[in-house]
Write a protein that holds these residues in place. Structure first.
Motif, mmCIF file in Angstrom:
data_model
loop_
_atom_site.group_PDB
_atom_site.id
_atom_site.type_symbol
_atom_site.label_atom_id
_atom_site.label_comp_id
_atom_site.label_asym_id
_atom_site.label_seq_id
_atom_site.Cartn_x
_atom_site.Cartn_y
_atom_site.Cartn_z
ATOM 1 N N ARG A 219 0.821 -1.209 0.000
ATOM 2 C CA ARG A 219 0.000 0.000 0.000
ATOM 3 C C ARG A 219 0.861 1.268 0.000
ATOM 4 N NH1 ARG A 219 -5.375 -0.907 1.632
ATOM 5 N NH2 ARG A 219 -5.493 1.241 2.402
ATOM 6 N N ALA A 220 2.131 1.124 -0.324
ATOM 7 C CA ALA A 220 3.022 2.282 -0.342
ATOM 8 C C ALA A 220 2.696 3.187 -1.526
ATOM 9 C CB ALA A 220 4.476 1.837 -0.406
ATOM 10 N N LEU A 221 3.085 4.455 -1.397
ATOM 11 C CA LEU A 221 2.751 5.441 -2.419
ATOM 12 C C LEU A 221 3.518 5.198 -3.708
ATOM 13 C CD1 LEU A 221 1.032 7.964 -2.859
ATOM 14 C CD2 LEU A 221 2.992 9.335 -2.175
ATOM 15 N N GLY A 222 4.792 4.820 -3.633
ATOM 16 C CA GLY A 222 5.602 4.625 -4.825
ATOM 17 C C GLY A 222 6.390 5.870 -5.171
ATOM 18 N N SER A 223 6.808 5.982 -6.406
ATOM 19 C CA SER A 223 7.614 7.113 -6.838
ATOM 20 C C SER A 223 6.792 8.403 -6.815
ATOM 21 C CB SER A 223 8.146 6.873 -8.255
ATOM 22 O OG SER A 223 8.818 8.028 -8.721
#
Length: 293
Positions: A219-223
Motif C-alpha cells: 500500500r506504499a505510495l511509490g515514486s
C-alpha cells in the motif's frame, strides 16, 4: 499585487488579502462579453470572497480602462436558510418510486440579524442567524451585535449576498414554506465528515501493489518524481494527508417533501456532513435562468 495580461492590455490591481490572485484572460473576456458561457461553478460568498462580476458601482482600481468591472463576492440566486442535518431515509412517491432523501430539520432561528447596504458597507447582503442558545454561550461582542436589534442569542451567523435587499429588516423571521416549494432545485453546502490523516489508497483511490510473490510494495505510495530532472516534487502531488473536514457545495438538488408540522424538509440525495451538521440551503444557480455569467 497581482498582474493579468491580455493582448496589448495590462491590468494591475491590489487585493485586501495578503495572497495575490491573478485574473485570467478568459475571466476578463467573460466580464465584457454578455454572450460568453462558462461551465465553472460559482461558489458561495463565504467560501470564495473574490470573483469578477459586473456591478453598477465599478471599482476604481480596475475600471479606469474597463468600465463596469469590479471585484466582488459571488451573489446568491435568492435568500436562503440554515438547517440541521438529521439523517437519510427512503421516501416513497405517490407513483411508487423510491427516492433516497436527506432529512433536514430546523431549530429556532433563521432570523435576519443585519441588512448590509452598498451605501454603508460597500455591498448588499442579508445576515441571517440560526440556532438559539443561552446567553452565556456567546461572547460579549456577539451579544452586543444581536442586542442592537433586539434579537435572541443565536449561534450561527451567515451572510447571503443578493442583488437587492429591499423588503428585509432586522429581527425578521424567514419562513421556509414562503421561500421554497416542493420540486424546487437548491444548492446545499456544509462541512464534510473529517477522516483524519489517510493514505493514498483511501484519499485518492490509488491501486495497491501485489500482496504475494515476494512483493514488498503493498500500500506504499511509490515514486513521487524523478531524481535529476526536475529534482523536486511537483506542487499538488497526490499524497497522503488530511482528508475531509472541508466545505463542500452540492448543486441542483430537488426538494422532495416539505413538512410544516414537523419542521423538516426532504432533499433528494446525500448532503455533506454527519447528522447534526449545519447546512446552508439556497436557491440553485441555473445558467440562463438566474445567472448571467
Amino acid at each position: 499585487m497581482a498582474v493579468a495580461q491580455i493582448p496589448s492590455i495590462k491590468i494591475q490591481f491590489y487585493t485586501s488579502s495578503s495572497s495575490s490572485r491573478s485574473l485570467s484572460c478568459r475571466t476578463l473576456l467573460r466580464s465584457h462579453n454578455p454572450n460568453y458561457a462558462s461551465l465553472h461553478c460559482s461558489n458561495s460568498s463565504f467560501l470564495h470572497p473574490l470573483s469578477l462580476r459586473t456591478s453598477k458601482s465599478p471599482n476604481k482600481a480596475l475600471t479606469h480602462r474597463f468600465p463596469g468591472l469590479q471585484i466582488c463576492m459571488s451573489m446568491e440566486a435568492g435568500i436562503g436558510v440554515m438547517g440541521t442535518k438529521l439523517g437519510m431515509m427512503s421516501y416513497f412517491e405517490p407513483s411508487g418510486t423510491v427516492v433516497p432523501v436527506t432529512v433536514v430539520g430546523f431549530r429556532e432561528g433563521n432570523i435576519v440579524t443585519q441588512v448590509k447596504t452598498e451605501a454603508i458597507d460597500g455591498y448588499d447582503a442579508v445576515q441571517v442567524g440560526y440556532r438559539r442558545v443561552r446567553d452565556r454561550k456567546l461572547k460579549k461582542p456577539e451579544m452586543g451585535h444581536l442586542e442592537k436589534s433586539g434579537i435572541i442569542p443565536l449561534r450561527h451567523l451567515q451572510e447571503f449576498r443578493l442583488q437587492s435587499v429591499e423588503g428585509f429588516e432586522p429581527n425578521q423571521r424567514l419562513v421556509l414554506e414562503e421561500l421554497f416549494n416542493e420540486g424546487d432545485l437548491v444548492d446545499v453546502s456544509g462541512t464534510t465528515i473529517g477522516k483524519g490523516f489517510q493514505g493514498g489508497i483511501k484519499r485518492h483511490h490509488f491501486k495497491r501493489g501485489p500482496m504475494t510473490h515476494g512483493s514488498k510494495s503493498h500500500r506504499a505510495l511509490g515514486s513521487i518524481g524523478a531524481g535529476t530532472t526536475p529534482g523536486r516534487v511537483y506542487k499538488g502531488k497526490k499524497m497522503p494527508g488530511r482528508m475531509g473536514g472541508t466545505k463542500q457545495k452540492i448543486r441542483k438538488l430537488r426538494i422532495v417533501k416539505i413538512d410544516n408540522d414537523l419542521k423538516i424538509v426532504m432533499i433528494k440525495g446525500a448532503l455533506p456532513g454527519k447528522p447534526g451538521n449545519l447546512l446552508r440551503i439556497t436557491p440553485a444557480k441555473i445558467m440562463g435562468v438566474n445567472r448571467q455569467h
